[in-house]
Write a protein that holds these residues in place. Structure first.
Motif, PDB file in Angstrom:
ATOM      1  N   ALA A 112     -11.281   3.237  -0.100  1.00  0.00           N
ATOM      2  CA  ALA A 112     -11.566   2.011   0.651  1.00  0.00           C
ATOM      3  C   ALA A 112     -10.324   1.123   0.757  1.00  0.00           C
ATOM      4  O   ALA A 112     -10.092   0.499   1.793  1.00  0.00           O
ATOM      5  CB  ALA A 112     -12.709   1.250  -0.012  1.00  0.00           C
ATOM      6  N   GLN A 113      -9.524   1.101  -0.285  1.00  0.00           N
ATOM      7  CA  GLN A 113      -8.303   0.299  -0.260  1.00  0.00           C
ATOM      8  C   GLN A 113      -7.257   0.864   0.697  1.00  0.00           C
ATOM      9  O   GLN A 113      -6.401   0.147   1.181  1.00  0.00           O
ATOM     10  CB  GLN A 113      -7.699   0.176  -1.665  1.00  0.00           C
ATOM     11  N   GLN A 114      -7.329   2.165   0.968  1.00  0.00           N
ATOM     12  CA  GLN A 114      -6.389   2.802   1.894  1.00  0.00           C
ATOM     13  C   GLN A 114      -6.720   2.486   3.344  1.00  0.00           C
ATOM     14  O   GLN A 114      -5.849   2.564   4.213  1.00  0.00           O
ATOM     15  CB  GLN A 114      -6.372   4.318   1.698  1.00  0.00           C
ATOM     16  N   VAL A 121       4.013   5.644  -5.670  1.00  0.00           N
ATOM     17  CA  VAL A 121       3.937   5.679  -7.133  1.00  0.00           C
ATOM     18  C   VAL A 121       2.834   6.639  -7.571  1.00  0.00           C
ATOM     19  O   VAL A 121       3.024   7.446  -8.494  1.00  0.00           O
ATOM     20  CB  VAL A 121       3.719   4.254  -7.702  1.00  0.00           C
ATOM     21  N   ALA A 122       1.685   6.569  -6.911  1.00  0.00           N
ATOM     22  CA  ALA A 122       0.564   7.453  -7.272  1.00  0.00           C
ATOM     23  C   ALA A 122       0.926   8.921  -7.045  1.00  0.00           C
ATOM     24  O   ALA A 122       0.641   9.770  -7.899  1.00  0.00           O
ATOM     25  CB  ALA A 122      -0.682   7.079  -6.463  1.00  0.00           C
ATOM     26  N   VAL A 123       1.564   9.229  -5.925  1.00  0.00           N
ATOM     27  CA  VAL A 123       1.971  10.612  -5.645  1.00  0.00           C
ATOM     28  C   VAL A 123       2.986  11.079  -6.675  1.00  0.00           C
ATOM     29  O   VAL A 123       2.908  12.214  -7.158  1.00  0.00           O
ATOM     30  CB  VAL A 123       2.517  10.742  -4.197  1.00  0.00           C
ATOM     31  N   SER A 124       3.913  10.212  -7.064  1.00  0.00           N
ATOM     32  CA  SER A 124       4.898  10.574  -8.088  1.00  0.00           C
ATOM     33  C   SER A 124       4.229  10.863  -9.423  1.00  0.00           C
ATOM     34  O   SER A 124       4.552  11.853 -10.092  1.00  0.00           O
ATOM     35  CB  SER A 124       5.923   9.443  -8.262  1.00  0.00           C
ATOM     36  N   GLY A 162       0.822  -1.213   0.000  1.00  0.00           N
ATOM     37  CA  GLY A 162       0.000   0.000   0.000  1.00  0.00           C
ATOM     38  C   GLY A 162       0.857   1.265   0.000  1.00  0.00           C
ATOM     39  O   GLY A 162       0.535   2.242  -0.677  1.00  0.00           O
ATOM     40  N   LYS A 163       1.958   1.254   0.743  1.00  0.00           N
ATOM     41  CA  LYS A 163       2.860   2.415   0.787  1.00  0.00           C
ATOM     42  C   LYS A 163       3.535   2.621  -0.567  1.00  0.00           C
ATOM     43  O   LYS A 163       3.702   3.753  -1.017  1.00  0.00           O
ATOM     44  CB  LYS A 163       3.924   2.236   1.880  1.00  0.00           C
TER      45      LYS A 163
END
Length: 192
Positions: A189-191, A10-13, A4-5
């Motif tokens: 929800a996945q977070q 990757v998403a933030v990048s 998850g981290k």
């Protein structure tokens, strides 16, 4: 947990890169000073903030501005404009993230966007008067602006600019969110 981290990093990048590209596609708004340019780079930061939390949104804002300064630079030699953009972005996205993450609804999202627009407009007017405009003149080696000149610029240029930018981004983000709501809710929800 570790997966998850990594997904969040990757998403933030990716969102930071998209925000940087959107920042480069800026344009002046008719009737306002030409150095004030509207861009849509807050949209990816908002997405990061509502999915991953306020820290992720702040990271997108920070990375976007560091990339911009590193690649484009600043005509003052010091990243005054990038710092102003960073602060404005944070003032805009934090109320949205805070209100939306308490209860995920379009009503809370809209309230956060309106509050973010008002907060950004007010605080950027104040910060321009106290810090940003004096910093620009100092780093450019120009004569300091009088209090009346700064006030006129803030009331006739900077304040309308921030209201217009906040309104445009609000309308764009609500329309985007309405299309992406199932995906966004799944990511949230996945977070959890």
């Amino acid at each position: 947990m570790q997966k998850g981290k990594i997904k969040q990093m990757v998403a933030v990048s990716m969102l930071s890169t998209i925000a940087y590209v959107l920042m480069m596609l800026d344009f002046p708004f008719p009737g306002l000073p030409p150095f004030l340019k509207i861009d849509f780079s807050e949209v990816p930061a908002l997405l990061a903030a509502i999915i991953f939390g306020p820290a992720a949104g702040v990271m997108v804002e920070a990375i976007k501005n560091v990339l911009h300064y590193g690649i484009v630079g600043s005509f003052t030699g010091v990243p005054v404009g990038q710092l102003a953009n960073f602060v404005a972005g944070i003032l805009f996205i934090l109320p949205v993230s805070y209100l939306f993450r308490k209860k995920n609804s379009v009503k809370r999202l809209s309230a956060g966007l309106i509050l973010g627009t008002v907060l950004m407009t007010f605080m950027m007017g104040l910060l321009n008067y106290l810090i940003i405009l004096p910093a620009y003149t100092w780093f450019l080696g120009a004569d300091p602006m009088s209090s009346q000149m700064m006030l006129d610029l803030i009331l006739k240029g900077i304040t309308p600019f921030n209201l217009i930018k906040g309104t445009i981004i609000t309308l764009l983000f609500v329309a985007l969110y309405n299309r992406m709501q199932p995906w966004v809710m799944k990511q949230i929800a996945q977070q959890a």
